[in-house]
Write a protein that holds these residues in place. Structure first.
Motif, PDB file in Angstrom:
ATOM      1  N   TRP A 348       0.849  -1.207   0.000  1.00 22.20           N
ATOM      2  CA  TRP A 348       0.000   0.000   0.000  1.00 22.20           C
ATOM      3  C   TRP A 348       0.876   1.245   0.000  1.00 22.20           C
ATOM      4  CZ3 TRP A 348      -0.207   4.037   3.465  1.00 22.20           C
ATOM      5  CH2 TRP A 348      -1.290   4.931   3.339  1.00 22.20           C
ATOM      6  N   MET A 349       1.930   1.238   0.827  1.00 25.89           N
ATOM      7  CA  MET A 349       2.818   2.395   0.919  1.00 25.89           C
ATOM      8  C   MET A 349       3.539   2.651  -0.405  1.00 25.89           C
ATOM      9  SD  MET A 349       6.194   3.072   3.259  1.00 25.89           S
ATOM     10  CE  MET A 349       7.198   2.150   2.082  1.00 25.89           C
ATOM     11  N   TYR A 350       4.052   1.578  -1.040  1.00 27.64           N
ATOM     12  CA  TYR A 350       4.763   1.758  -2.310  1.00 27.64           C
ATOM     13  C   TYR A 350       3.841   2.381  -3.364  1.00 27.64           C
ATOM     14  CZ  TYR A 350       8.048  -1.544  -0.143  1.00 27.64           C
ATOM     15  OH  TYR A 350       8.913  -2.177   0.703  1.00 27.64           O
ATOM     16  N   LYS A 351       2.591   1.960  -3.328  1.00 25.90           N
ATOM     17  CA  LYS A 351       1.618   2.521  -4.275  1.00 25.90           C
ATOM     18  C   LYS A 351       1.422   4.010  -4.008  1.00 25.90           C
ATOM     19  CE  LYS A 351      -3.105   1.955  -6.019  1.00 25.90           C
ATOM     20  NZ  LYS A 351      -4.372   1.193  -5.891  1.00 25.90           N
ATOM     21  N   GLN A 352       1.307   4.386  -2.733  1.00 25.92           N
ATOM     22  CA  GLN A 352       1.158   5.802  -2.378  1.00 25.92           C
ATOM     23  C   GLN A 352       2.370   6.612  -2.820  1.00 25.92           C
ATOM     24  OE1 GLN A 352      -1.699   7.032  -1.094  1.00 25.92           O
ATOM     25  NE2 GLN A 352      -2.497   4.945  -1.181  1.00 25.92           N
ATOM     26  N   MET A 353       3.554   6.039  -2.649  1.00 28.91           N
ATOM     27  CA  MET A 353       4.778   6.724  -3.053  1.00 28.91           C
ATOM     28  C   MET A 353       4.817   6.933  -4.566  1.00 28.91           C
ATOM     29  SD  MET A 353       7.597   4.902  -0.524  1.00 28.91           S
ATOM     30  CE  MET A 353       9.002   5.789  -1.233  1.00 28.91           C
ATOM     31  N   GLN A 354       4.392   5.904  -5.309  1.00 29.05           N
ATOM     32  CA  GLN A 354       4.384   6.012  -6.772  1.00 29.05           C
ATOM     33  C   GLN A 354       3.409   7.088  -7.234  1.00 29.05           C
ATOM     34  OE1 GLN A 354       3.472   1.970  -7.785  1.00 29.05           O
ATOM     35  NE2 GLN A 354       5.601   1.268  -7.645  1.00 29.05           N
ATOM     36  N   VAL A 355       2.232   7.128  -6.602  1.00 30.86           N
ATOM     37  CA  VAL A 355       1.222   8.128  -6.939  1.00 30.86           C
ATOM     38  C   VAL A 355       1.769   9.536  -6.731  1.00 30.86           C
ATOM     39  CG1 VAL A 355      -0.991   9.116  -6.219  1.00 30.86           C
ATOM     40  CG2 VAL A 355      -0.780   6.634  -6.527  1.00 30.86           C
ATOM     41  N   LYS A 356       2.599   9.706  -5.711  1.00 26.43           N
ATOM     42  CA  LYS A 356       3.143  11.021  -5.372  1.00 26.43           C
ATOM     43  C   LYS A 356       4.477  11.298  -6.073  1.00 26.43           C
ATOM     44  CE  LYS A 356       0.770  11.053  -0.944  1.00 26.43           C
ATOM     45  NZ  LYS A 356      -0.191  12.055  -1.388  1.00 26.43           N
ATOM     46  N   GLY A 357       4.888  10.381  -6.953  1.00 27.04           N
ATOM     47  CA  GLY A 357       6.122  10.586  -7.699  1.00 27.04           C
ATOM     48  C   GLY A 357       7.375  10.446  -6.866  1.00 27.04           C
ATOM     49  N   LEU A 358       7.301   9.676  -5.791  1.00 23.07           N
ATOM     50  CA  LEU A 358       8.467   9.482  -4.914  1.00 23.07           C
ATOM     51  C   LEU A 358       9.203   8.200  -5.289  1.00 23.07           C
ATOM     52  CD1 LEU A 358       6.571  10.248  -1.576  1.00 23.07           C
ATOM     53  CD2 LEU A 358       8.186  11.791  -2.747  1.00 23.07           C
ATOM     54  N   PRO A 359      10.528   8.200  -5.208  1.00 20.58           N
ATOM     55  CA  PRO A 359      11.289   6.990  -5.577  1.00 20.58           C
ATOM     56  C   PRO A 359      11.068   5.872  -4.566  1.00 20.58           C
ATOM     57  CG  PRO A 359      12.754   8.647  -4.653  1.00 20.58           C
ATOM     58  CD  PRO A 359      11.403   9.316  -4.811  1.00 20.58           C
ATOM     59  N   THR A 360      10.635   4.724  -5.045  1.00 15.44           N
ATOM     60  CA  THR A 360      10.425   3.574  -4.169  1.00 15.44           C
ATOM     61  C   THR A 360      11.722   2.773  -4.040  1.00 15.44           C
ATOM     62  OG1 THR A 360       9.627   2.307  -6.063  1.00 15.44           O
ATOM     63  CG2 THR A 360       7.960   3.368  -4.686  1.00 15.44           C
ATOM     64  N   PRO A 361      11.863   2.020  -2.962  1.00 10.38           N
ATOM     65  CA  PRO A 361      13.084   1.232  -2.763  1.00 10.38           C
ATOM     66  C   PRO A 361      13.287   0.219  -3.897  1.00 10.38           C
ATOM     67  CG  PRO A 361      11.818   1.343  -0.735  1.00 10.38           C
ATOM     68  CD  PRO A 361      10.944   1.889  -1.820  1.00 10.38           C
ATOM     69  N   GLU A 362      14.512   0.095  -4.340  1.00  6.29           N
ATOM     70  CA  GLU A 362      14.816  -0.850  -5.431  1.00  6.29           C
ATOM     71  C   GLU A 362      14.767  -2.281  -4.897  1.00  6.29           C
ATOM     72  OE1 GLU A 362      18.533   0.173  -7.164  1.00  6.29           O
ATOM     73  OE2 GLU A 362      17.963   2.248  -7.564  1.00  6.29           O
ATOM     74  N   GLY A 363      14.205  -3.163  -5.693  1.00  9.29           N
ATOM     75  CA  GLY A 363      14.185  -4.575  -5.375  1.00  9.29           C
ATOM     76  C   GLY A 363      13.168  -4.981  -4.344  1.00  9.29           C
ATOM     77  N   LEU A 364      12.298  -4.026  -3.927  1.00 10.76           N
ATOM     78  CA  LEU A 364      11.271  -4.376  -2.925  1.00 10.76           C
ATOM     79  C   LEU A 364       9.875  -4.181  -3.518  1.00 10.76           C
ATOM     80  CD1 LEU A 364      12.778  -2.687   0.263  1.00 10.76           C
ATOM     81  CD2 LEU A 364      12.701  -5.108  -0.249  1.00 10.76           C
TER      82      LEU A 364
END
Length: 364
Positions: A348-364
């Motif tokens: 859920w958090m990674y999705k929120q980060m993507q929506v806000k244009g924030l870089p998500t952790p690589e490989g997770l």
């Protein structure tokens, strides 16, 4: 007696971020009715140390209450036991949710709770080579969560094993970049020793103000710590910020951020459902909370906010982006019981980060 370390230290694997939690802690987290909180000594919403007998009495009260409410085996779903403590929550979040190499400095007992702490933290990739195993009891805490998702904590630290100031060495900090701390007057000696050694090794230091009671009752040692100039990043929630400036003409969160920024490179005041305010140098930012997050339990919200904010700092993100990652991370943990984020809520958090244009952790 020589304390036993859980893992041999390896020169090729040094945690980027270290957390100091002198006593390993096991949390028992339960959803309870407000009427039960009325029977627990102390203010709601805070963290007040109790003796082991009091902790056991509270646990019995909670278990009885849950059985009476459920009248079946479903009461177990309303109570969870896991590795806990503010620093442990932050470090576990950095490792499991953000892929940042992280470790913990502290001690746990040779009991069932100590083994539970070890199993839980190691399963999330946390380096335990600096965790000492000692003969004795592991600290425990009861976290009571009401219908509004607010938590009341009653830690039992009496007679619990802990790492002592004289046990710390430069080797514990060598090669790491950050040290994460939580203010506690009982741990002031080991906190100061850790800061001194960390600074000798060039680490940056992050400090969480712990609780409004801790700030209220032990403000002078805290101010001395801040005024030393050794705290690079400070986190406070709104209640702690108010206590910090109690008696001043302006005691609002903005004034608290400005006060902390006099001593710290980064200053952050979290505002719960209203987001956060942060300052870095001359820049001040206010960021809203994640509106899509449904609060089940506020336990660990500030700790996981710190995980996200530190991830942003490590990755060189802007102050605003650091705050946004922090709100996403803090929003992830309040969706379920306890200070440990579930896999579903990390997603859920990674999705929120993507929506806000924030870089998500690589490989997770």
């Amino acid at each position: 007696m020589v304390a036993e370390s859980f893992c041999p230290k390896q020169n090729d694997h040094v945690p980027f971020i270290l957390g100091l939690q002198p006593s390993a802690l096991v949390d028992s987290v339960a959803r309870v009715d407000c009427s039960l909180l009325d029977r627990i000594p102390g203010e709601r919403g805070g963290s007040i140390p109790v003796a082991i007998e009091e902790l056991e009495d509270i646990l019995k009260e909670v278990e009885t209450s849950l059985r009476d409410e459920a009248n079946d085996d479903s009461s177990s779903s309303r109570m969870k036991t896991m590795a806990g403590g503010s620093v442990a929550n932050t470090i576990r979040g950095l490792s499991s949710g953000f892929g940042i190499s992280s470790g913990i400095i502290g001690a746990c007992g040779d009991d069932e709770q100590g083994q539970l702490f070890v199993n839980n933290m190691s399963s999330h990739g946390v380096d335990l080579s600096r965790l000492r195993k000692k003969k004795g009891h592991t600290a425990q805490c009861v976290c009571l969560v009401d219908e509004l998702a607010n938590r009341t904590m009653r830690p039992c630290l009496s007679n619990a094993v802990k790492v002592q100031a004289q046990e710390l060495t430069k080797e514990d900090f060598k090669g790491s970049k950050w040290l994460v701390l939580r203010y506690a007057v009982l741990n002031l000696e080991v906190i100061q020793a850790a800061i001194d050694l960390a600074k000798q090794e060039g680490l940056l230091v992050s400090l969480d103000l712990a609780s409004f009671e801790m700030v209220r009752n032990f403000k002078l040692p805290l101010l001395k710590l801040l005024e030393s100039g050794n705290i690079d990043l400070c986190f406070a929630n709104e209640d702690e910020a108010t206590e910090l400036l109690r008696g001043e003409q302006n005691a609002d969160p903005i004034a608290a951020v400005e006060f902390l920024a006099k001593y710290c490179e980064w200053a952050v005041v979290t505002l719960g459902s209203n987001g956060c305010i942060a300052r870095h140098g001359k820049e001040m930012i206010r960021v809203s909370a994640i509106g899509e997050s449904k609060a089940t339990d506020a336990t660990g919200a500030g700790d996981l906010f710190a995980s996200g904010f530190l991830y942003g700092v490590v990755k060189g993100l802007s102050l605003e982006e650091c705050c946004k990652v922090g709100t996403c991370s803090g929003g992830s943990v309040i969706r379920s019981l306890g200070g440990e984020v579930t896999l579903e809520n990390w997603q859920w958090m990674y999705k929120q980060m993507q929506v806000k244009g924030l870089p998500t952790p690589e490989g997770l």
